[in-house]
Each structure stands twice: as structure tokens, then as C-alpha cells.
Write an enzyme that holds these catalytic residues in place. Structure first.
Site, PDB file in Angstrom:
ATOM      1  N   CYS A 137      31.024 -64.421  -0.963  1.00 13.15           N
ATOM      2  CA  CYS A 137      30.125 -65.070  -1.972  1.00 13.15           C
ATOM      3  C   CYS A 137      29.374 -66.237  -1.527  1.00 13.15           C
ATOM      4  CB  CYS A 137      30.586 -65.502  -3.244  1.00 13.15           C
ATOM      5  SG  CYS A 137      31.392 -64.145  -4.197  1.00 13.15           S
ATOM      6  N   ARG A 197      28.094 -63.363   3.396  1.00 10.26           N
ATOM      7  CA  ARG A 197      29.282 -63.670   2.629  1.00 10.26           C
ATOM      8  C   ARG A 197      29.676 -62.811   1.637  1.00 10.26           C
ATOM      9  NH1 ARG A 197      30.904 -68.792   3.740  1.00 10.26           N
ATOM     10  NH2 ARG A 197      32.055 -68.792   1.812  1.00 10.26           N
ATOM     11  N   TRP A 252      30.267 -61.257  -3.603  1.00  5.33           N
ATOM     12  CA  TRP A 252      31.271 -59.984  -3.117  1.00  5.33           C
ATOM     13  C   TRP A 252      32.155 -59.778  -4.291  1.00  5.33           C
ATOM     14  CZ3 TRP A 252      36.645 -59.703  -2.124  1.00  5.33           C
ATOM     15  CH2 TRP A 252      36.973 -58.623  -1.365  1.00  5.33           C
ATOM     16  N   ASN A 269      32.011 -69.231  -6.242  1.00  7.14           N
ATOM     17  CA  ASN A 269      32.788 -68.520  -4.930  1.00  7.14           C
ATOM     18  C   ASN A 269      34.142 -68.888  -5.222  1.00  7.14           C
ATOM     19  OD1 ASN A 269      32.710 -69.235  -1.516  1.00  7.14           O
ATOM     20  ND2 ASN A 269      33.352 -67.755  -2.627  1.00  7.14           N
ATOM     21  N   GLY A 270      35.077 -67.802  -5.158  1.00  6.20           N
ATOM     22  CA  GLY A 270      36.401 -68.154  -5.311  1.00  6.20           C
ATOM     23  C   GLY A 270      37.155 -67.412  -6.503  1.00  6.20           C
ATOM     24  N   GLU A 298      42.889 -53.631  17.083  1.00  3.66           N
ATOM     25  CA  GLU A 298      41.778 -54.186  17.129  1.00  3.66           C
ATOM     26  C   GLU A 298      40.499 -53.085  16.998  1.00  3.66           C
ATOM     27  OE1 GLU A 298      39.991 -56.373  15.666  1.00  3.66           O
ATOM     28  OE2 GLU A 298      38.177 -56.667  16.757  1.00  3.66           O
ATOM     29  N   LYS A 317      37.623 -52.150  14.224  1.00  5.75           N
ATOM     30  CA  LYS A 317      36.295 -52.143  14.733  1.00  5.75           C
ATOM     31  C   LYS A 317      35.645 -50.828  14.299  1.00  5.75           C
ATOM     32  CE  LYS A 317      35.072 -55.474  15.185  1.00  5.75           C
ATOM     33  NZ  LYS A 317      36.140 -56.427  15.163  1.00  5.75           N
ATOM     34  N   GLU A 333      35.733 -50.480  10.281  1.00  4.68           N
ATOM     35  CA  GLU A 333      34.717 -51.513   9.576  1.00  4.68           C
ATOM     36  C   GLU A 333      33.191 -50.791   9.585  1.00  4.68           C
ATOM     37  OE1 GLU A 333      35.468 -56.085  10.210  1.00  4.68           O
ATOM     38  OE2 GLU A 333      35.437 -54.844  12.054  1.00  4.68           O
ATOM     39  N   HIS A 382      57.130 -40.995  17.328  1.00  2.00           N
ATOM     40  CA  HIS A 382      57.922 -41.229  16.174  1.00  2.00           C
ATOM     41  C   HIS A 382      57.159 -40.981  14.723  1.00  2.00           C
ATOM     42  CE1 HIS A 382      60.807 -42.797  18.758  1.00  2.00           C
ATOM     43  NE2 HIS A 382      59.840 -43.468  19.329  1.00  2.00           N
ATOM     44  N   LYS A 423      32.040 -61.250   5.622  1.00  3.95           N
ATOM     45  CA  LYS A 423      32.445 -61.739   6.909  1.00  3.95           C
ATOM     46  C   LYS A 423      33.534 -62.927   6.473  1.00  3.95           C
ATOM     47  CE  LYS A 423      31.046 -63.208  11.293  1.00  3.95           C
ATOM     48  NZ  LYS A 423      31.997 -61.988  12.003  1.00  3.95           N
TER      49      LYS A 423
HETATM   50  C1  G6P Z   1      36.992 -60.863   7.734  1.00  2.81           C
HETATM   51  C2  G6P Z   1      36.077 -60.655   8.810  1.00  2.81           C
HETATM   52  C3  G6P Z   1      36.808 -60.119  10.003  1.00  2.81           C
HETATM   53  C4  G6P Z   1      37.508 -61.276  10.471  1.00  2.81           C
HETATM   54  C5  G6P Z   1      38.602 -61.664   9.233  1.00  2.81           C
HETATM   55  C6  G6P Z   1      39.159 -63.024   9.626  1.00  2.81           C
HETATM   56  O1  G6P Z   1      37.703 -59.692   7.500  1.00  2.81           O
HETATM   57  O2  G6P Z   1      35.393 -59.249   8.423  1.00  2.81           O
HETATM   58  O3  G6P Z   1      35.599 -59.880  11.137  1.00  2.81           O
HETATM   59  O4  G6P Z   1      38.248 -61.270  11.667  1.00  2.81           O
HETATM   60  O5  G6P Z   1      37.786 -61.871   8.201  1.00  2.81           O
HETATM   61  O6  G6P Z   1      38.084 -64.052   9.552  1.00  2.81           O
HETATM   62  P1  G6P Z   1      38.132 -65.441  10.359  1.00  2.81           P
HETATM   63  O7  G6P Z   1      36.815 -66.341   9.996  1.00  2.81           O
HETATM   64  O8  G6P Z   1      39.268 -66.273  10.111  1.00  2.81           O
HETATM   65  O9  G6P Z   1      38.189 -65.132  12.009  1.00  2.81           O
END
Ligand code: G6P
Length: 592
Positions: A2, A28, A76, A102-103, A470, A474, A477, A493, A587
Site C-alpha cells: 500500500c 506498493r 494491496w 498501510n499495515g 529464483e 521470475k 511472477e 524423487h 513490490k
Molecule cells: C516481494 C517482491 C520480490 C522481493 C521480495 C522481498 O515479494 O515482489 O521481488 O524479492 O518482496 O523484497 P525485498 O525488498 O526485501 O528484497
């Protein structure tokens, strides 16, 4: 999560300023948005909608009337679905008190029950709405006192901002979620979840720390301790962010821009201050137990770190995801070290892990992009990524910078910093082989071949096992294709049962000691009908498609990830998804 942004100042266009600034905080959260403004006649007008604020061209007529005070929110969703009612701002029934938040107010149900008994009526399903009513309950001694008392009643982590009709005042409080005050030369005051919202007006800022509140009125920001009510002195800090860095420029999306910026961002990470790296390495050497902590992509980077320290420095370090950290607290002492990894420096779960560690006297080293973040300020030592603003939700350039810094640290702990740096410099010199239009076109053609896939599997070994994880993040997402990463040896397995004719499988096969083993795993997949996409310095007969990556020794996790970032981006675009703002995500995850 947010975004919060408010303006109080000489301009009559407060609502438009807030609209523009909120668009810069959209990363956000982008489920819905809303803005409230106090018009010159004292009336409060509110507009709120479901959908992305970036798509708003003009505000409704009422909000374009002259107003010097406005506040807004980009959401959000946590409590309550994505509806107009649940969009912020929230108000009392008479709309005299307006709140954005926010929170999470964890005890909101209990408080809401009490308020309902007292006759308050609620319109939304949110936890936020109670805050306006809590203030209303306490208004006898005025807005300031009422706000303070409301803060004392709510539990949880939050950043909250309120205004009261006719007072030309904004009051905000913080316990866990970031809020930053900006002060412009013309006396205008801003408060936002993040600096970019007001960067075009001022670079002079003041931080609100946890358990503090701020009252903005008459060109002045007054800060108080939320618990003791004592007033606090705050220093005005001038930051050196560049507005243009936070713009897309000629790129179609931030994600592509940030992938391409890795040429510069990696160079900056590799050239991190040597003194700082050595100092951090000393902390690691001295520590009785080091734990790497991160969430999401940063959590996978932490896993890469575990392998790097093992392979390069023959040193065991622990890894925990922020959200899974609690059980590790039993092993922390004042001689332990926590290395927190984060782009934003505001991820609630990582912050909570830091807070727990601090209660044990554990030292905190953070590797973080946003130098002004809470994480940076809570740390004993900070290694800044210097990656520049990362706006796309899917992290790319911050990720590779984090891996580069962990690589430097592993080499520094092994007393081989020079060698490690040289290896990274050589790898960086080969980035042009990947970050160019021809390579992009090749990957686009790969994306075109697999864009209809239901599942994509990625395998890697050793340091490239977390890179497979990772890579899956990607792809999930932004492409919304089901993607999963596995350690090459684990496939047989269980996961191999998922392979059917044509399932795309990405094989990360650097020139390391595991090459033959990962190629054998690839064979196992091929025998079950998989379409093999090799990410490797050399082509192998079994690959159906080959994506060439430079050979880079211990820098292979960085190099191997880049083509998969591009692949995820291309898949998103081909599947008509917005790679910068993927559905359901945000984000900066500032809730637990
Ligand atoms: C969210 C973002 C990711 C990020 C993660 C941790 O899920 O979409 O891209 O890796 O938060 O965020 P940070 O700011 O702590 O790296």
C-alpha cells in the site's frame, strides 16, 4: 504494501499533486486507489475506485476544485476484497475524519465489536475503518489527543495518516510501515510511504521512526514519541536520488529497463567500497554463527550465499527466510551475526527477524538497495547495493547486485578479495554478450515456442540450484505459467512424474564440477518427453534449444539468471501480461 501520500501546502492543486505522486508509489499495491481533499470551504471530498491509479488520467470534478490539503492511497488488499467500499480513504459516518493506512491493525475485530456496541456503523470490511471511528470516540480533547489515543489502542505493524475536517492538519504515526516527511522550500509538506512520491518537489526529508507520530500544519512538522508524548527533534536530511532514474525512459517496461541496467548496476556492486567489504568480512569471521535472511527473491539470494561461503570460504552459514526465522532465534547470542538481504529494506518478515535478533544482542549486517530504509537504519553495518531505483515488482538488477556482494564477501572471508573481484569484473565484461538486441530476439523466439506451456521446470545444481528456484519465481511472477525449480538430483524423487511430452525444462549447466551430473538429469527428463532448454556456455547434443551464457566460474549464478529474467519478461509480454505490475503482487511486502 500500500502506498500512502499526502500534501499540505500553498498549491491549490493538492489532489492532483497527490494523484501524480501516488502513481509513483503504485508498485506498493495496485488493487484500488482513493484520494481525499479538503476544499477551501472546509468540505472534504473523496474519490475512490477499483483499478490501477496509473490508468487515471483526470480526477473527478470535485477533486479538481482548489484544495491545499489532500491525501491518497494505492491499495494491496489484505482485509476485505478488492471493492470500492474497501478502497481507502476510510472515514467516520459524517466523513469528518479521514484515514489511510498501510499495515494491519491486528485487533481490529475486537475494537470494531466495541465500536458497534457504541453505535458506530461501518461500511467496509477493512481493518482500517476502525481507526477513523477510534479517533471520533476520543475527540473531546481535540484531534491530536484523539489520534494519539487511537494509536495506543491498535496492535500490529502500521503506518497511518489522518485528517480532520477544517483543521488543515495531517497527523501520521508509524509502527513498522515506512513513512517519510518531505519539506519543500515554498513551505509545502509531504508525507509518503516512499521518497519518489515527492522527489520532484523536494529532496529534503525527515524520517518517522517506529513508535513516533508527526503533525503537519502551518508549514511545520512536529514529531512526538507515541508512547511518552514527548516532542522529538528531527534532522532535515538531503538525499541524492535522481528523479530521472525512476523513469522508464525509452523502454516499454521498467522490468526490461532494469534488466538492461545490470551492466551499470553490477559494476557498481562489484566496485563496492573495499574497506566496507573487509569490515563486513571481519564481522563474519568473528561471528559465532552467521545467518543469512531474506524473503522472496532475496531469500533465494541468501541460499546462493550459503553455497558461495561453503565453496569459496569453506565456511558454514545458515539461511532462513524472514517468515520462517522465528525458530532460529534459539541459536542467536550477542556473538552471532545476521546478514539481512533486501531490495526495499522494508519487508516486514525480514524486519521482524532483525528485531528478534536485536533483542539477543546479535549484530546486523544488511545488504540493501534502499539506503534510507528501515532495515538500513536498524543495522550495525550496511553494504548498499547502489543498483538505483528498482520499480518493476519482479526484482532483477537488485538480485544480481546482491549476489555480487555476497560473492565479494565470500572471497573476502577467504582472504582472496582481489581474486574474487577480478573474477566478477571479467564476468561483467561479458555482459554485453547477453544484454544486446540480438540476444533479446533469440530469447523472444524461445519464449514464443513455449508461451502456451502449462508448466515449466528448471533444474540446477549447487550454486545454481537456488538460481533454479529464483528462475521459477521470475517466471511465475510475470508469465503466470506454473514454474518450479528443483535441484537436479531431486527430480527422480517425485517431480519427474510431472513431465509429459513437450514440457519445457530449463537446464542450468555452467562449466562447473557438476556439469555431467546436471546433463544426466537433463537426459532423464528428455527420456520422458521434455523439451530441453539449455542455459549453458556450450551447446549439448541433448538440448532442443540452447541459450548461450558466458562461462564465468563462481559468477555463474549471476550470468545464468540474466537470460531467464529476459525469458520471463518476454513471456509476460507475449502473454499480454503487465510485467511491471503482476496480478496479486506488490513490490514491497510490508505485512507479515
Ligand atoms: C516481494 C517482491 C520480490 C522481493 C521480495 C522481498 O515479494 O515482489 O521481488 O524479492 O518482496 O523484497 P525485498 O525488498 O526485501 O528484497
Amino acid at each position: 504494501m500500500c502506498g500512502i501520500f499526502a500534501y499540505l501546502g500553498p498549491s491549490e492543486k493538492a489532489a492532483e499533486i497527490v494523484l501524480k505522486g501516488l502513481k509513483k508509489l503504485e508498485y506498493r499495491g495496485y488493487d484500488s486507489w482513493g484520494i481525499a481533499a479538503e476544499q477551501e470551504n472546509g468540505e472534504i471530498v473523496i474519490e475512490k475506485h477499483v483499478g490501477k491509479i496509473s490508468e487515471v488520467v483526470t480526477l473527478g470534478k470535485e477533486l479538481t476544485e482548489p484544495a491545499h490539503l489532500a491525501m491518497g492511497h494505492s491499495r494491496w488488499a489484505t482485509h476485505g476484497g478488492v471493492t470500492e467500499y474497501n478502497a481507502h480513504p476510510h472515514t467516520t459516518e459524517n466523513q469528518d475524519i479521514v484515514v489511510v493506512h498501510n499495515g494491519i491493525f491486528e485487533n481490529y475485530l475486537e475494537l470494531k465489536g466495541d465500536l458497534i456496541k457504541k453505535g458506530h456503523q461501518f461500511r467496509s470490511e477493512t481493518d482500517t475503518e476502525i481507526f477513523a471511528h477510534l479517533i471520533e470516540e476520543e475527540m473531546e480533547e481535540g484531534f491530536e489527543v484523539a489520534f494519539r489515543r487511537a494509536c495506543k489502542k491498535v496492535h500490529g505493524r502500521f503506518g497511518v495518516l489522518a485528517m480532520h475536517k477544517g483543521e488543515k492538519t495531517l497527523i501520521a504515526a508509524r509502527r513498522g510501515s515506512p513513512l517519510i516527511v518531505g519539506k519543500a522550500k515554498d513551505g509545502a509538506l509531504f508525507i509518503a510511504s516512499d521518497v519518489p512520491a515527492f522527489l520532484e518537489y523536494t529532496k529534503d526529508i525527515m524520517y518517522l521512526d517506529d513508535n513516533q507520530m508527526v503533525i503537519l500544519a502551518d508549514k511545520t512538522a512536529r514529531f512526538y514519541d507515541m508512547e511518552t508524548d514527548q516532542s522529538l527533534e528531527k534532522r532535515l536530511i538531503t538525499i541524492d536520488w535522481k528523479e530521472e532514474e525512476a523513469q522508464k525512459g525509452s523502454y516499454a517496461h521498467f522490468m526490461l529497463k532494469e534488466i538492461m541496467e545490470q551492466k551499470e548496476s553490477l559494476a557498481r556492486a562489484i566496485n563496492s567500497d573495499t574497506e566496507l567489504i573487509l569490515k563486513a568480512a571481519e564481522m563474519i569471521k568473528k561471528a559465532y554463527g552467521t545467518t543469512l535472511v531474506g524473503c522472496g527473491t532475496a531469500g533465494k539470494v541468501a541460499m546462493v550465499g550459503e553455497y558461495l561461503f561453503a565453496n569459496v570460504a569453506k565456511k558454514h552459514v545458515n539461511v532462513k527466510f524472514g517468515s520462517e526465522f522465528k525458530s532460529a532465534r534459539h541459536f542467536l547470542t550477542d556473538r552471532s551475526l545476521m546478514i539481512a538481504i533486501s531490495q526495499s529494506g522494508e519487508t516486514a518478515d525480514t524486519l521482524e527477524a532483525i528485531e528478534i535478533a536485536k533483542t539477543k544482542g546479535t549484530k546486523i549486517l544488511s545488504i540493501v538497495n534502499v539506503e534510507t530504509s528501515t532495515m538500513a537504519r536498524l543495522s550495525d553495518l550496511v553494504i548498499p547495493l547502489k543498483a538505483g531505483p528498482e520499480k518493476a515488482v519482479a526484482s532483477t538488477k537488485a538480485t544480481t547486485s546482491q549476489i555480487a556482494i555476497l560473492t565479494l564477501l565470500a572471497y573476502a572471508v577467504a582472504d582472496r578479495l582481489k581474486e574474487g573481484k577480478q573474477m566478477l569484473i571479467e564476468a561483467e565484461g561479458k555482459l554485453n554478450d547477453m544484454l544486446n538486441p540480438r540476444y533479446e530476439e533469440h530469447i523472444e523466439s524461445v519464449a514464443d515456442q513455449i508461451k502456451g506451456a502449462k508448466d515449466i521446470m528448471i533444474i540446477g545444481r549447487d550454486m545454481n540450484y537456488p538460481i533454479a528456484l529464483e528462475s521459477a519465481i521470475k517466471l511465475q511472477e510475470v508469465s503466470y505459467i506454473h514454474a518450479e525449480g528443483f535441484a537436479g538430483g531431486e527430480l527422480k524423487h517425485g517431480p519427474i512424474a510431472l513431465i509429459s511430452e513437450g514440457t519445457p525444462c530449463i537446464i542450468i549447466a555452467p562449466n562447473d564440477e557438476y556439469k555431467q551430473e546436471i546433463l544426466s538429469n537433463a537426459m532423464e527428463l528428455k527420456a520422458r518427453g521434455a523439451l530441453l532448454i539449455g542455459v549453458s556456455p556450450d551447446n549439448a547434443e541433448i538440448f532442443d534449444i540452447w541459450i548461450k551464457v558466458p562461462s564465468a566460474g563462481n559468477a555463474s549464478p549471476i550470468m545464468d539468471l540474466i537470460p531467464i529474467q529476459i525469458l520471463a519478461y518476454k513471456l509476460a509480454v507475449l502473454r499480454q501480461n503487465n510485467p511491471d505490475m503482476p496480478r496479486n503482487l506488490a513490490k514491497s511486502v510490508t505485512v507479515k
